[in-house]
Design an enzyme around this catalytic site. Structure first.
Site, PDB file in Angstrom:
ATOM      1  N   PRO A  42       1.416  -2.235  -5.274  1.00 29.86           N
ATOM      2  CA  PRO A  42       0.326  -2.663  -4.386  1.00 29.86           C
ATOM      3  C   PRO A  42      -0.340  -3.936  -4.916  1.00 29.86           C
ATOM      4  O   PRO A  42      -0.611  -4.039  -6.099  1.00 29.86           O
ATOM      5  CB  PRO A  42      -0.664  -1.500  -4.425  1.00 29.86           C
ATOM      6  N   GLU A  43      -0.547  -4.883  -4.023  1.00 34.32           N
ATOM      7  CA  GLU A  43      -1.269  -6.103  -4.391  1.00 34.32           C
ATOM      8  C   GLU A  43      -2.650  -6.054  -3.744  1.00 34.32           C
ATOM      9  O   GLU A  43      -3.038  -5.034  -3.176  1.00 34.32           O
ATOM     10  CB  GLU A  43      -0.476  -7.334  -3.931  1.00 34.32           C
ATOM     11  N   ARG A  71       5.379   7.088  -9.983  1.00 30.27           N
ATOM     12  CA  ARG A  71       5.929   6.567 -11.239  1.00 30.27           C
ATOM     13  C   ARG A  71       4.952   6.646 -12.412  1.00 30.27           C
ATOM     14  O   ARG A  71       5.295   6.308 -13.530  1.00 30.27           O
ATOM     15  CB  ARG A  71       6.425   5.137 -11.020  1.00 30.27           C
TER      16      ARG A  71
END
Ligand SMILES: [Zn+2]
Length: 277
Positions: A2-3, A112
Protein backbone atom coordinates in the site's frame (compact mmCIF):
# COMPACT_ATOMS: atom_id res chain seq x y z
CA UNK A 1 2.52 -2.65 -1.02
CA UNK A 2 0.00 0.00 0.00
CA UNK A 3 1.21 3.48 -0.88
CA UNK A 4 -0.13 6.86 0.21
CA UNK A 5 -3.50 6.64 -1.61
CA UNK A 6 -4.30 3.18 -0.29
CA UNK A 7 -3.43 4.18 3.28
CA UNK A 8 -5.45 7.39 2.93
CA UNK A 9 -8.45 5.39 1.72
CA UNK A 10 -8.20 2.99 4.69
CA UNK A 11 -7.91 5.97 7.02
CA UNK A 12 -10.94 7.79 5.58
CA UNK A 13 -12.92 4.54 5.70
CA UNK A 14 -12.36 3.92 9.39
CA UNK A 15 -12.53 7.49 10.77
CA UNK A 16 -16.35 7.78 10.99
CA UNK A 17 -16.56 4.48 12.93
CA UNK A 18 -13.59 4.90 15.21
CA UNK A 19 -13.35 8.57 16.16
CA UNK A 20 -14.57 9.27 19.72
CA UNK A 21 -15.01 5.54 20.37
CA UNK A 22 -13.22 3.73 23.21
CA UNK A 23 -11.43 0.41 22.97
CA UNK A 24 -12.96 -2.04 25.45
CA UNK A 25 -10.91 -5.13 24.62
CA UNK A 26 -7.72 -5.96 22.72
CA UNK A 27 -6.84 -9.42 21.47
CA UNK A 28 -3.77 -10.58 19.59
CA UNK A 29 -3.07 -13.71 17.56
CA UNK A 30 0.41 -13.91 19.10
CA UNK A 31 2.04 -14.19 15.67
CA UNK A 32 5.06 -11.90 15.30
CA UNK A 33 4.74 -8.81 13.11
CA UNK A 34 7.68 -6.77 11.86
CA UNK A 35 8.33 -5.42 15.33
CA UNK A 36 7.14 -6.59 18.74
CA UNK A 37 3.43 -5.88 19.23
CA UNK A 38 3.12 -3.65 22.35
CA UNK A 39 0.19 -5.61 23.69
CA UNK A 40 0.86 -4.91 27.40
CA UNK A 41 1.33 -1.16 26.89
CA UNK A 42 -1.86 -1.02 24.82
CA UNK A 43 -3.89 -2.90 27.42
CA UNK A 44 -2.42 -0.92 30.30
CA UNK A 45 -3.01 2.54 28.88
CA UNK A 46 -5.53 2.58 26.04
CA UNK A 47 -8.57 0.68 27.29
CA UNK A 48 -11.67 2.86 27.77
CA UNK A 49 -9.84 6.02 26.68
CA UNK A 50 -11.58 7.95 23.88
CA UNK A 51 -9.84 7.96 20.50
CA UNK A 52 -9.62 11.66 19.71
CA UNK A 53 -8.13 11.80 16.28
CA UNK A 54 -7.12 9.50 13.44
CA UNK A 55 -4.99 10.65 10.56
CA UNK A 56 -2.47 9.53 7.98
CA UNK A 57 1.19 10.53 7.97
CA UNK A 58 3.25 9.07 5.12
CA UNK A 59 2.14 5.43 4.97
CA UNK A 60 1.22 5.35 8.65
CA UNK A 61 -2.19 5.62 10.32
CA UNK A 62 -1.98 7.49 13.60
CA UNK A 63 -4.49 7.20 16.46
CA UNK A 64 -4.25 9.78 19.20
CA UNK A 65 -6.05 9.13 22.46
CA UNK A 66 -7.56 11.52 25.01
CA UNK A 67 -4.79 10.64 27.50
CA UNK A 68 -2.14 11.87 25.01
CA UNK A 69 -0.95 8.39 24.11
CA UNK A 70 -0.52 7.46 20.45
CA UNK A 71 -0.81 4.27 18.47
CA UNK A 72 0.68 4.08 14.99
CA UNK A 73 -0.05 1.43 12.40
CA UNK A 74 2.14 0.68 9.41
CA UNK A 75 0.68 -1.58 6.77
CA UNK A 76 4.00 -3.06 5.62
CA UNK A 77 3.62 -5.15 2.46
CA UNK A 78 0.10 -6.43 2.87
CA UNK A 79 -1.46 -5.01 6.04
CA UNK A 80 -4.93 -3.55 6.27
CA UNK A 81 -7.29 -2.31 8.92
CA UNK A 82 -10.81 -3.61 8.58
CA UNK A 83 -14.06 -3.10 10.47
CA UNK A 84 -16.62 -5.74 11.28
CA UNK A 85 -19.19 -6.68 13.93
CA UNK A 86 -17.30 -8.03 17.01
CA UNK A 87 -18.91 -11.47 16.71
CA UNK A 88 -17.51 -12.04 13.20
CA UNK A 89 -15.24 -15.13 13.26
CA UNK A 90 -11.56 -14.28 12.79
CA UNK A 91 -10.44 -14.29 9.17
CA UNK A 92 -7.19 -15.90 8.15
CA UNK A 93 -4.31 -13.51 8.92
CA UNK A 94 -6.33 -11.34 11.34
CA UNK A 95 -3.72 -10.54 14.03
CA UNK A 96 -5.10 -7.75 16.18
CA UNK A 97 -8.67 -7.26 17.34
CA UNK A 98 -9.76 -3.99 18.94
CA UNK A 99 -13.33 -4.15 20.20
CA UNK A 100 -14.86 -0.67 20.40
CA UNK A 101 -17.76 0.59 22.49
CA UNK A 102 -19.41 1.59 19.22
CA UNK A 103 -20.13 -2.14 18.77
CA UNK A 104 -17.65 -2.57 16.02
CA UNK A 105 -14.32 -4.31 15.90
CA UNK A 106 -11.24 -2.88 14.24
CA UNK A 107 -8.91 -5.58 12.98
CA UNK A 108 -5.43 -5.60 11.61
CA UNK A 109 -5.07 -8.25 8.96
CA UNK A 110 -1.66 -8.93 7.47
CA UNK A 111 -0.87 -11.89 5.24
CA UNK A 112 2.86 -11.37 5.11
CA UNK A 113 3.25 -9.87 8.58
CA UNK A 114 5.56 -7.00 7.63
CA UNK A 115 3.07 -4.62 9.26
CA UNK A 116 3.79 -2.85 12.50
CA UNK A 117 2.01 -1.38 15.51
CA UNK A 118 3.96 1.22 17.45
CA UNK A 119 2.96 2.54 20.85
CA UNK A 120 4.14 6.08 21.59
CA UNK A 121 4.04 7.28 25.17
CA UNK A 122 2.90 10.69 26.34
CA UNK A 123 6.38 12.24 26.34
CA UNK A 124 6.98 11.53 22.68
CA UNK A 125 3.39 11.99 21.51
CA UNK A 126 3.49 15.76 22.00
CA UNK A 127 5.40 16.42 18.82
CA UNK A 128 5.52 13.39 16.57
CA UNK A 129 7.27 15.39 13.85
CA UNK A 130 10.39 15.68 15.97
CA UNK A 131 10.22 12.15 17.37
CA UNK A 132 8.62 9.32 15.39
CA UNK A 133 8.54 11.21 12.09
CA UNK A 134 11.75 13.18 12.42
CA UNK A 135 13.27 11.41 9.41
CA UNK A 136 10.09 11.39 7.32
CA UNK A 137 9.92 13.81 4.41
CA UNK A 138 7.05 16.27 3.90
CA UNK A 139 3.61 15.18 2.71
CA UNK A 140 3.17 15.56 -1.07
CA UNK A 141 0.11 17.75 -0.50
CA UNK A 142 1.85 20.07 1.94
CA UNK A 143 3.24 23.49 1.09
CA UNK A 144 6.66 22.34 2.27
CA UNK A 145 6.79 19.81 -0.55
CA UNK A 146 7.18 22.20 -3.47
CA UNK A 147 9.10 21.88 -6.70
CA UNK A 148 11.77 24.17 -5.29
CA UNK A 149 12.11 21.96 -2.19
CA UNK A 150 12.76 18.90 -4.38
CA UNK A 151 15.11 20.89 -6.61
CA UNK A 152 17.09 21.97 -3.56
CA UNK A 153 17.26 18.44 -2.09
CA UNK A 154 18.36 17.04 -5.46
CA UNK A 155 21.17 19.49 -6.15
CA UNK A 156 24.04 17.50 -4.73
CA UNK A 157 22.83 14.06 -5.78
CA UNK A 158 23.18 11.96 -8.89
CA UNK A 159 20.75 9.23 -8.00
CA UNK A 160 18.00 8.28 -10.47
CA UNK A 161 14.89 10.42 -10.09
CA UNK A 162 12.71 7.38 -9.47
CA UNK A 163 14.84 6.20 -6.54
CA UNK A 164 14.82 9.76 -5.18
CA UNK A 165 11.00 9.96 -5.28
CA UNK A 166 10.69 6.65 -3.46
CA UNK A 167 12.94 7.82 -0.63
CA UNK A 168 10.63 8.51 2.32
CA UNK A 169 13.23 10.85 3.85
CA UNK A 170 12.75 13.17 0.84
CA UNK A 171 9.00 12.92 0.24
CA UNK A 172 6.45 10.84 2.13
CA UNK A 173 4.25 8.07 0.84
CA UNK A 174 5.41 7.45 -2.74
CA UNK A 175 6.25 3.87 -3.67
CA UNK A 176 6.95 2.08 -6.91
CA UNK A 177 3.53 2.45 -8.54
CA UNK A 178 3.06 6.18 -8.09
CA UNK A 179 6.71 6.98 -8.82
CA UNK A 180 6.38 5.22 -12.19
CA UNK A 181 3.04 6.85 -13.01
CA UNK A 182 4.14 10.38 -12.00
CA UNK A 183 7.33 10.24 -14.05
CA UNK A 184 5.42 9.09 -17.11
CA UNK A 185 2.89 11.90 -16.65
CA UNK A 186 5.75 14.40 -16.39
CA UNK A 187 7.63 12.95 -19.39
CA UNK A 188 10.75 12.26 -17.33
CA UNK A 189 12.81 9.08 -17.75
CA UNK A 190 12.97 7.23 -14.40
CA UNK A 191 16.78 6.84 -14.62
CA UNK A 192 17.43 10.58 -15.08
CA UNK A 193 20.02 11.77 -12.52
CA UNK A 194 18.20 14.18 -10.23
CA UNK A 195 20.79 16.94 -10.55
CA UNK A 196 19.94 17.14 -14.30
CA UNK A 197 16.36 18.27 -13.67
CA UNK A 198 15.51 21.96 -13.83
CA UNK A 199 13.41 23.81 -11.30
CA UNK A 200 10.65 23.97 -13.92
CA UNK A 201 10.75 20.17 -14.35
CA UNK A 202 10.54 19.65 -10.58
CA UNK A 203 7.56 21.99 -10.40
CA UNK A 204 5.78 20.15 -13.20
CA UNK A 205 6.61 16.78 -11.65
CA UNK A 206 5.26 17.90 -8.28
CA UNK A 207 1.96 18.91 -9.93
CA UNK A 208 1.71 15.48 -11.60
CA UNK A 209 2.47 13.67 -8.32
CA UNK A 210 -0.30 15.57 -6.55
CA UNK A 211 -2.80 15.08 -9.37
CA UNK A 212 -2.15 11.34 -9.60
CA UNK A 213 -2.31 10.80 -5.85
CA UNK A 214 -5.61 12.74 -5.67
CA UNK A 215 -7.01 10.76 -8.56
CA UNK A 216 -5.96 7.45 -6.98
CA UNK A 217 -7.56 8.41 -3.65
CA UNK A 218 -10.78 9.32 -5.47
CA UNK A 219 -10.72 5.89 -7.15
CA UNK A 220 -10.39 4.18 -3.76
CA UNK A 221 -6.72 3.33 -4.25
CA UNK A 222 -5.38 0.50 -6.36
CA UNK A 223 -5.55 -3.22 -5.81
CA UNK A 224 -2.13 -4.76 -5.93
CA UNK A 225 -1.72 -8.24 -4.55
CA UNK A 226 -3.31 -8.27 -1.13
CA UNK A 227 -4.51 -4.73 -0.82
CA UNK A 228 -8.20 -4.04 -0.19
CA UNK A 229 -9.63 -0.96 1.48
CA UNK A 230 -11.21 -0.63 4.91
CA UNK A 231 -14.65 -1.67 3.78
CA UNK A 232 -13.21 -4.82 2.24
CA UNK A 233 -13.63 -3.57 -1.32
CA UNK A 234 -11.01 -3.44 -3.99
CA UNK A 235 -9.70 -0.09 -5.19
CA UNK A 236 -9.96 0.72 -8.86
CA UNK A 237 -7.09 3.03 -9.67
CA UNK A 238 -5.11 0.26 -11.35
CA UNK A 239 -7.56 0.53 -14.26
CA UNK A 240 -5.96 3.93 -14.84
CA UNK A 241 -2.34 2.82 -14.79
CA UNK A 242 -0.65 4.21 -17.87
CA UNK A 243 2.84 2.80 -17.40
CA UNK A 244 3.07 0.53 -14.31
CA UNK A 245 3.15 -3.09 -15.47
CA UNK A 246 2.55 -2.03 -19.09
CA UNK A 247 5.82 -3.20 -20.66
CA UNK A 248 5.35 -4.62 -24.15
CA UNK A 249 2.17 -2.61 -24.75
CA UNK A 250 1.86 0.66 -26.73
CA UNK A 251 2.24 4.02 -24.99
CA UNK A 252 -1.17 5.74 -24.72
CA UNK A 253 0.38 8.97 -26.03
CA UNK A 254 2.72 8.00 -28.90
CA UNK A 255 2.11 4.24 -29.45
CA UNK A 256 5.81 3.36 -28.94
CA UNK A 257 6.25 0.10 -27.03
CA UNK A 258 6.72 0.59 -23.28
CA UNK A 259 9.96 -0.78 -21.86
CA UNK A 260 10.99 -2.07 -18.47
CA UNK A 261 14.25 -1.83 -16.57
CA UNK A 262 15.45 -2.25 -12.99
CA UNK A 263 16.39 0.89 -11.13
CA UNK A 264 17.56 0.50 -7.55
CA UNK A 265 16.34 -3.09 -7.75
CA UNK A 266 12.75 -2.03 -8.52
CA UNK A 267 10.76 -2.58 -11.71
CA UNK A 268 10.66 0.65 -13.67
CA UNK A 269 8.56 1.27 -16.76
CA UNK A 270 8.99 4.00 -19.33
CA UNK A 271 8.10 5.05 -22.85
CA UNK A 272 11.36 5.39 -24.84
CA UNK A 273 9.86 8.27 -26.84
CA UNK A 274 7.91 10.30 -24.25
CA UNK A 275 10.51 9.84 -21.48
CA UNK A 276 13.96 10.48 -22.89
CA UNK A 277 16.90 11.02 -20.54
ZN1 LIG B 1 5.10 7.57 -25.53
Amino acid sequence: MPELPEVEVICRGIIPHVRHARITDIRYSGKPLRTVVPIDAMRDTLLNVPIEKIWRRAKYIVFSFANDMTLIFHMGMSGKLTLCPPETPPAKHDHLFFTLDSHIQLRMNDTRRFGQVVFVDREKSGDLETTVFKNTGPEPFSEACSGSYLHRRARSSNQPVKTFLMNAHIIAGIGNIYANESLFAAGIHPATPVSNLSLYQWEELMKKIQAILHWAIDCGGSTINDYINASGEQGYFQANFKIYGKDGTPCTICRAIIEKMKIGGRASYFCPVCQKI
